[in-house]
Design an enzyme around this catalytic site. Sequence first.
Site, PDB file in Angstrom:
ATOM      1  N   SER A 177     -24.761 -56.137 -11.089  1.00 23.46           N
ATOM      2  CA  SER A 177     -24.639 -54.743 -10.657  1.00 23.46           C
ATOM      3  C   SER A 177     -24.697 -54.641  -9.147  1.00 23.46           C
ATOM      4  O   SER A 177     -25.281 -55.505  -8.471  1.00 23.46           O
ATOM      5  CB  SER A 177     -25.782 -53.916 -11.267  1.00 23.46           C
ATOM      6  N   TYR A 190     -34.697 -52.671 -13.203  1.00 22.36           N
ATOM      7  CA  TYR A 190     -33.305 -52.949 -13.570  1.00 22.36           C
ATOM      8  C   TYR A 190     -32.604 -53.718 -12.453  1.00 22.36           C
ATOM      9  O   TYR A 190     -31.948 -54.746 -12.707  1.00 22.36           O
ATOM     10  CB  TYR A 190     -32.586 -51.627 -13.840  1.00 22.36           C
TER      11      TYR A 190
END
Length: 285
Positions: A177, A190
Amino acid sequence: MIDIDIKKSEEQAKQPGNEHKMNPTPITIRKDYKGSEKLLGKIALISGGDSGIGKSTALHFAREGAKIAIIYFNEDEDAEQTKKEIEAEGSKCLLLKGDVKDEEFCKSAIAKTVSHYGKLNVLVNNAAMQFPAERLENISSSNFQKTFETNIYAYFYLAKAAMAHLTAEDTIINTTSVTAYRGSEHLIDYASTKGAIVSFTRSLSKALAPKNIRVNAVAPGPIWTPLIPATFEGEDLENFGKDVPLGRAGQPAEVGPAYVFLASKDSSYMTGQVIHINGGEIIGG
């Protein structure tokens, strides 16, 4: 710009979310995308393949001639719909329902894929979850553990189990990401898992290079997937993706072709690399 139906989207209270409940429905493959048999004869296993980026990857792979196995958690309706769409591409689809946090399930998913199709050529580690929290103190130990077990432990479990079956010119593709590179103040745990995926990709690529098994990753920015309405609400949901240079969230269909590139011979001289599809954010790495 994606015109998000806030009321309907906020009805999704549990992760990983349901694509069939989203408004608007994500675009997973362009009608004008032309397959050219880049993955003809290949067998691909995709975690989180029932919706979002995983579904887009599955459909693009199918249009390129691959047969597909997808791992999903509990979204039966989405999984069945994805299977229908894969079969409409003239391909085959094996559905594997289970929890990737469970190492034994991951081993079983690899074994069932190989038993069903006779081999495995492409592993796409993609399943993920997130629990937004404005402060570090608000991140529960339980959510922290679930995030790491889903987002990085599972990648390790699946890759390890795949080692007995992957051979020269096969590939592993990991979904990281943009948060791994720029950080995220409300997704600390995350973003940390996504940073771990970058290091995992780089390290595994070096370990497998002598076998000519390539390992690369894709680092999406804000993409309209079921995980978004399942984890954001209110203004955060309404403004999702508007802060990137292109001014909008991306569609899964804008990410899927990158996985085709990394799975095919087009990227034969690439390993240990990350492709950034993030709406124009300039980041290092």
